[in-house]
Write a protein that holds these residues in place. Structure first.
Motif, PDB file in Angstrom:
ATOM      1  N   ALA A  78      52.260  31.430  -5.154  1.00 35.09           N
ATOM      2  CA  ALA A  78      53.185  30.352  -4.777  1.00 35.09           C
ATOM      3  C   ALA A  78      53.704  29.641  -6.025  1.00 35.09           C
ATOM      4  N   LYS A  79      54.998  29.399  -6.051  1.00 32.31           N
ATOM      5  CA  LYS A  79      55.613  28.606  -7.119  1.00 32.31           C
ATOM      6  C   LYS A  79      55.689  27.165  -6.633  1.00 32.31           C
ATOM      7  N   VAL A  80      55.718  26.230  -7.575  1.00 33.84           N
ATOM      8  CA  VAL A  80      55.792  24.810  -7.228  1.00 33.84           C
ATOM      9  C   VAL A  80      56.934  24.165  -8.003  1.00 33.84           C
ATOM     10  N   ILE A  81      57.763  23.420  -7.279  1.00 38.82           N
ATOM     11  CA  ILE A  81      58.771  22.562  -7.894  1.00 38.82           C
ATOM     12  C   ILE A  81      58.355  21.127  -7.589  1.00 38.82           C
ATOM     13  N   VAL A  82      58.211  20.332  -8.628  1.00 36.37           N
ATOM     14  CA  VAL A  82      57.845  18.936  -8.460  1.00 36.37           C
ATOM     15  C   VAL A  82      59.104  18.131  -8.170  1.00 36.37           C
ATOM     16  N   LEU A  83      59.016  17.285  -7.166  1.00 40.80           N
ATOM     17  CA  LEU A  83      60.114  16.418  -6.754  1.00 40.80           C
ATOM     18  C   LEU A  83      59.659  14.984  -6.960  1.00 40.80           C
ATOM     19  N   THR A  84      60.398  14.195  -7.749  1.00 38.83           N
ATOM     20  CA  THR A  84      59.935  12.854  -8.070  1.00 38.83           C
ATOM     21  C   THR A  84      61.068  11.860  -8.255  1.00 38.83           C
ATOM     22  N   THR A  85      60.744  10.596  -8.072  1.00 36.24           N
ATOM     23  CA  THR A  85      61.683   9.516  -8.380  1.00 36.24           C
ATOM     24  C   THR A  85      61.383   8.941  -9.752  1.00 36.24           C
ATOM     25  N   PHE A  86      60.228   9.274 -10.293  1.00 30.46           N
ATOM     26  CA  PHE A  86      59.783   8.701 -11.549  1.00 30.46           C
ATOM     27  C   PHE A  86      60.235   9.557 -12.724  1.00 30.46           C
ATOM     28  N   SER A  87      60.797   8.913 -13.711  1.00 32.69           N
ATOM     29  CA  SER A  87      61.286   9.661 -14.873  1.00 32.69           C
ATOM     30  C   SER A  87      60.262   9.708 -15.998  1.00 32.69           C
ATOM     31  N   THR A  88      59.014   9.393 -15.680  1.00 30.01           N
ATOM     32  CA  THR A  88      57.981   9.472 -16.703  1.00 30.01           C
ATOM     33  C   THR A  88      57.643  10.923 -16.971  1.00 30.01           C
ATOM     34  N   ASP A  90      55.117  12.033 -18.497  1.00 27.76           N
ATOM     35  CA  ASP A  90      53.678  12.281 -18.461  1.00 27.76           C
ATOM     36  C   ASP A  90      53.257  12.982 -17.166  1.00 27.76           C
ATOM     37  N   GLY A  91      53.685  12.443 -16.027  1.00 27.64           N
ATOM     38  CA  GLY A  91      53.322  13.045 -14.745  1.00 27.64           C
ATOM     39  C   GLY A  91      53.924  14.426 -14.575  1.00 27.64           C
ATOM     40  N   ILE A  92      55.163  14.572 -14.983  1.00 26.24           N
ATOM     41  CA  ILE A  92      55.823  15.878 -14.895  1.00 26.24           C
ATOM     42  C   ILE A  92      55.121  16.879 -15.808  1.00 26.24           C
ATOM     43  N   ALA A  93      54.791  16.451 -17.015  1.00 21.25           N
ATOM     44  CA  ALA A  93      54.096  17.336 -17.957  1.00 21.25           C
ATOM     45  C   ALA A  93      52.747  17.779 -17.408  1.00 21.25           C
ATOM     46  N   LYS A  94      52.026  16.871 -16.774  1.00 15.56           N
ATOM     47  CA  LYS A  94      50.728  17.219 -16.176  1.00 15.56           C
ATOM     48  C   LYS A  94      50.904  18.236 -15.055  1.00 15.56           C
ATOM     49  N   ALA A  95      51.929  18.037 -14.232  1.00 17.50           N
ATOM     50  CA  ALA A  95      52.179  18.980 -13.139  1.00 17.50           C
ATOM     51  C   ALA A  95      52.553  20.356 -13.686  1.00 17.50           C
ATOM     52  N   LEU A  96      53.376  20.389 -14.722  1.00 17.36           N
ATOM     53  CA  LEU A  96      53.745  21.662 -15.347  1.00 17.36           C
ATOM     54  C   LEU A  96      52.516  22.340 -15.946  1.00 17.36           C
ATOM     55  N   LYS A  97      51.647  21.549 -16.569  1.00 17.25           N
ATOM     56  CA  LYS A  97      50.400  22.096 -17.127  1.00 17.25           C
ATOM     57  C   LYS A  97      49.517  22.669 -16.018  1.00 17.25           C
ATOM     58  N   ASN A  98      49.586  22.056 -14.841  1.00 13.85           N
ATOM     59  CA  ASN A  98      48.777  22.516 -13.703  1.00 13.85           C
ATOM     60  C   ASN A  98      49.421  23.671 -12.940  1.00 13.85           C
ATOM     61  N   GLY A  99      50.575  24.158 -13.426  1.00 13.71           N
ATOM     62  CA  GLY A  99      51.146  25.355 -12.830  1.00 13.71           C
ATOM     63  C   GLY A  99      52.507  25.210 -12.181  1.00 13.71           C
ATOM     64  N   ALA A 100      53.074  24.008 -12.165  1.00 16.20           N
ATOM     65  CA  ALA A 100      54.412  23.853 -11.588  1.00 16.20           C
ATOM     66  C   ALA A 100      55.423  24.643 -12.410  1.00 16.20           C
ATOM     67  N   SER A 101      56.423  25.172 -11.733  1.00 12.41           N
ATOM     68  CA  SER A 101      57.456  25.976 -12.397  1.00 12.41           C
ATOM     69  C   SER A 101      58.654  25.152 -12.825  1.00 12.41           C
ATOM     70  N   GLY A 102      58.773  23.941 -12.309  1.00 11.21           N
ATOM     71  CA  GLY A 102      59.902  23.100 -12.658  1.00 11.21           C
ATOM     72  C   GLY A 102      59.789  21.750 -11.994  1.00 11.21           C
ATOM     73  N   ALA A 103      60.729  20.865 -12.320  1.00  9.11           N
ATOM     74  CA  ALA A 103      60.753  19.521 -11.752  1.00  9.11           C
ATOM     75  C   ALA A 103      62.193  19.112 -11.522  1.00  9.11           C
ATOM     76  N   ILE A 104      62.394  18.309 -10.488  1.00  4.74           N
ATOM     77  CA  ILE A 104      63.720  17.796 -10.185  1.00  4.74           C
ATOM     78  C   ILE A 104      63.563  16.381  -9.629  1.00  4.74           C
ATOM     79  N   PHE A 105      64.532  15.537  -9.945  1.00  2.67           N
ATOM     80  CA  PHE A 105      64.487  14.158  -9.479  1.00  2.67           C
ATOM     81  C   PHE A 105      65.071  14.049  -8.076  1.00  2.67           C
ATOM     82  N   LYS A 106      64.531  13.127  -7.291  1.00  9.22           N
ATOM     83  CA  LYS A 106      65.017  12.921  -5.927  1.00  9.22           C
ATOM     84  C   LYS A 106      66.463  12.462  -5.912  1.00  9.22           C
ATOM     85  N   SER A 107      66.953  11.950  -7.014  1.00  7.64           N
ATOM     86  CA  SER A 107      68.345  11.509  -7.095  1.00  7.64           C
ATOM     87  C   SER A 107      69.321  12.677  -7.317  1.00  7.64           C
TER      88      SER A 107
END
Length: 120
Positions: A78-88, A90-107
């Motif tokens: 399973a691939k994971v895309i992180v969806l967030t409102t926070f532009s920090t 740190d949290g995105i980097a941690k998720a990527l380190k834990n295996g997420a394939s990408g991140a996108i903002f809710k906006s």
């Protein structure tokens, strides 16, 4: 055409349902489940074996960072895309380190999310 199987994870029901409606118009994806927190997402991912998890970063019970790590351990394909409102970063980097394939903002526009889904 094989449809990508998607699991939606967010603590806001309105957002999950809205995403499901948007994705329902796409011919190459299907939503296989919705979860309101990371703990519920892990159980649902084991049950449904999604191709992709769209994961909120900040949720009660278990956040998306920890849930990403556990889903990748239990359903490694399973691939994971992180969806967030926070532009920090740190949290995105941690998720990527834990295996997420990408991140996108809710906006982001729905077209951006669909493009990322297809890329991942």
């Amino acid at each position: 055409m094989k449809k990508s199987r998607i699991l939606l994870v967010d603590d806001h029901a309105l957002l999950r349902h809205g995403l499901a409606l948007i994705l329902g118009y796409q011919k190459d994806v299907t939503v296989v489940g919705e979860a309101e927190n990371g703990k519920a997402a892990i159980a649902l991912a084991e049950e449904t074996k999604p191709d992709l998890v769209i994961m909120d970063l900040m949720m009660p019970v278990m956040d998306g960072i920890e849930a990403t790590a556990q889903i990748k351990a239990k359903v490694p394909e399973a691939k994971v895309i992180v969806l967030t409102t926070f532009s920090t970063s740190d949290g995105i980097a941690k998720a990527l380190k834990n295996g997420a394939s990408g991140a996108i903002f809710k906006s982001a526009a729905d077209t951006e999310l669909i493009k990322m889904i297809r890329q991942v």
